[in-house]
Design a protein around this motif. Sequence first.
Motif, short mmCIF file in Angstrom:
data_model
loop_
_atom_site.label_atom_id
_atom_site.label_comp_id
_atom_site.label_asym_id
_atom_site.label_seq_id
_atom_site.Cartn_x
_atom_site.Cartn_y
_atom_site.Cartn_z
N ASN A 136 -14.65 -24.93 -12.66
CA ASN A 136 -13.41 -24.26 -13.05
C ASN A 136 -12.53 -23.89 -11.86
O ASN A 136 -11.44 -23.35 -12.06
CB ASN A 136 -13.74 -23.00 -13.85
CG ASN A 136 -14.18 -23.29 -15.26
OD1 ASN A 136 -13.34 -23.50 -16.15
ND2 ASN A 136 -15.49 -23.32 -15.48
N ASP A 178 -11.65 -26.06 -9.10
CA ASP A 178 -11.34 -27.27 -8.32
C ASP A 178 -12.52 -27.76 -7.50
O ASP A 178 -12.35 -28.32 -6.41
CB ASP A 178 -10.14 -27.02 -7.38
CG ASP A 178 -8.90 -26.59 -8.16
OD1 ASP A 178 -8.68 -27.12 -9.27
OD2 ASP A 178 -8.17 -25.71 -7.67
N TYR A 179 -13.73 -27.51 -7.97
CA TYR A 179 -14.96 -27.99 -7.34
C TYR A 179 -15.13 -27.48 -5.92
O TYR A 179 -15.72 -28.15 -5.07
CB TYR A 179 -15.01 -29.52 -7.36
CG TYR A 179 -14.80 -30.08 -8.75
CD1 TYR A 179 -15.79 -29.99 -9.72
CD2 TYR A 179 -13.59 -30.68 -9.11
CE1 TYR A 179 -15.61 -30.48 -11.01
CE2 TYR A 179 -13.40 -31.18 -10.40
CZ TYR A 179 -14.40 -31.08 -11.34
OH TYR A 179 -14.20 -31.55 -12.61
N ARG A 180 -14.65 -26.28 -5.67
CA ARG A 180 -14.84 -25.66 -4.35
C ARG A 180 -14.94 -24.15 -4.52
O ARG A 180 -14.24 -23.54 -5.34
CB ARG A 180 -13.71 -26.02 -3.38
CG ARG A 180 -12.32 -25.69 -3.88
CD ARG A 180 -11.24 -26.35 -3.02
NE ARG A 180 -9.91 -26.15 -3.59
CZ ARG A 180 -9.03 -25.27 -3.15
NH1 ARG A 180 -9.33 -24.49 -2.12
NH2 ARG A 180 -7.84 -25.17 -3.70
N ARG A 188 -8.84 -17.50 -9.07
CA ARG A 188 -7.62 -18.31 -9.17
C ARG A 188 -6.39 -17.51 -8.75
O ARG A 188 -5.53 -18.00 -8.02
CB ARG A 188 -7.43 -18.79 -10.62
CG ARG A 188 -8.38 -19.91 -11.05
CD ARG A 188 -8.22 -20.18 -12.52
NE ARG A 188 -9.05 -21.29 -12.97
CZ ARG A 188 -9.29 -21.57 -14.25
NH1 ARG A 188 -8.76 -20.79 -15.20
NH2 ARG A 188 -10.04 -22.61 -14.58
N ARG A 228 -19.69 -32.79 -8.78
CA ARG A 228 -18.58 -32.65 -9.73
C ARG A 228 -19.02 -32.99 -11.15
O ARG A 228 -18.75 -32.24 -12.10
CB ARG A 228 -17.43 -33.58 -9.32
CG ARG A 228 -16.66 -33.11 -8.09
CD ARG A 228 -15.60 -34.13 -7.68
NE ARG A 228 -14.79 -33.63 -6.60
CZ ARG A 228 -13.46 -33.49 -6.65
NH1 ARG A 228 -12.81 -33.83 -7.76
NH2 ARG A 228 -12.79 -33.03 -5.61
#
Length: 552
Positions: A163, A165-167, A192, A257
């Motif tokens: 959720n 951005d894979y970071r 976010r 991912r």
Amino acid sequence: MTGKDYIKLQNQGNIISNLRLLYEMENSSGYADSQGYFTKEDVAEIGVNALLITSGNRVGEEAKEIIHRGGDESRNSPLQNAKARMQILRILGLVSTDYGSEIYAITKLGKLTVGQVLSNNPNYGLLRELFMSITTSTEIYEHNCSADFNCWLGLGVCYAFANLDYRISTNEMPLLTTYDINDIDDFILEAREKRANHRHFTINHPHYPKRQNGQPQNNVSNLTRTINQILRVCGIIENRISRQDDTNYYVCTEFGRSYSDIIKSKLKKLDLWTSTRFRKLNNIPRQREICLEAYNGILFRSGVDEKSKDSKIMFSPYQMLPETNVEWLLNGPIRSHPESANERISVINSQVSVRDLRLTTFYINAVTNTQKGPADDLSLYNSMIDEIKKSENIEIATQNICRAHKDDDKSVFYPFVHSLLRLAGLDCRGEVGRFDAYVEFNRHIIPVEIKSYTETPAYNAKGIRQAIENKIMCYNQTLENDLMYSSLVIGFSHPKNDSEVKVLIDNAYDKFNIKIIAIDLHCLVKMTLNVIGNNKSVDFSNILTQYGLIIE
């Protein structure tokens, strides 16, 4: 409590070296007893001789001298190193500690994982799935958290990756250890928002990991070291941190991912079981079904057994329950008591303690100032008054109240004990940091270790050791007489054979000047009934400076 509740993994060694230690234990000769149990000293020797645990460049007989030299164990580096490594493996369900926190046996799951990871064609799938199953809601997780805190570490991390951005930044990762799985969306929304405004989580954030006194933890990166190692080994994150927008991030691999997307798609559909919910089921055939289905699901998802079926039930038996319970439910072989424990008990039974260590409750004529507490205190007060009225005497009332709380799990039993202590006249605060409770008395902090009947029918040597550790943790050197005050252990019953606990209590005082008071529920209830029903007052100034077993 937010921030004070967090999941903590020991960061001793790296995960591969810890699995290598398990391999060396499995293949060692002359260490384990006939039942497969290793002592902490055994593990340390094996680790040192395999060059996995440091001992000042000494091996063999020279290393043994260091490991067995006695004295302050906290300064014995090989022993502390071995213990920390075993704690990591215990949380993963790879070793069991059913008969003592420092006696270890390799579980069936441990042997399987070693075979998968340390093979010519390593499969890290099982290690990955066990990481997904790490949770605070087990019977073996040792870091004290609130009973209702339910953190599923691996699930929460991978869900957050999918959720965000894979970071996940190095600043964000420690906070994930403090979020209940049901609150993980709150973390994602705030992360976010902070990223959009180029801001970071600060030490003032409610979820920033905190010490017992409410102050921010130092070096919170230590909380995530083992987490990051496992994520890397399992191929979920890249080996190197990525620098983006002046921020360091853990970034998913391509596999990471896709795997995180799977977790995201199914998290809300999973049936997350806690050990408490499992115990309350009170249906052995159904409990067996759940253990088998959940275990087979782990084997399927890890690629170990593709003939098995996946399951929506998240309940890793060897991580949730003692090994003896799991093997009984799965119809597996059940270990007997370790030989060393039987020998130790025999020796202790043959000895006579220098001191009897049996105490009685001291009362004084002054009126007790019953401490004010939550609404539950008033409810308990009224119920105890009613019990006194309908019972022939205090003893019968005591027996009835104890019987009513025999089947309480810790989430009910601990607050019950907290209320009893307050009604007896002590300023008790429940489940603070690593303590089950603590009492503030004459400016001194008196830690309380509690054991419900559902945890163990009687408090044991492990509880006494924890009480010793509790006193060390809360020792206040600014108060010159702080060691005059005891550390409490409260169990449902005194052990039938109290020789071992009496020796420990005796030694704690002789060697460390630490006083331990052990009390059973019967005595505590009777004490409280005398206070609220017979207008007596307990002489805590006397009791809390003694050491031994309070026998009413």
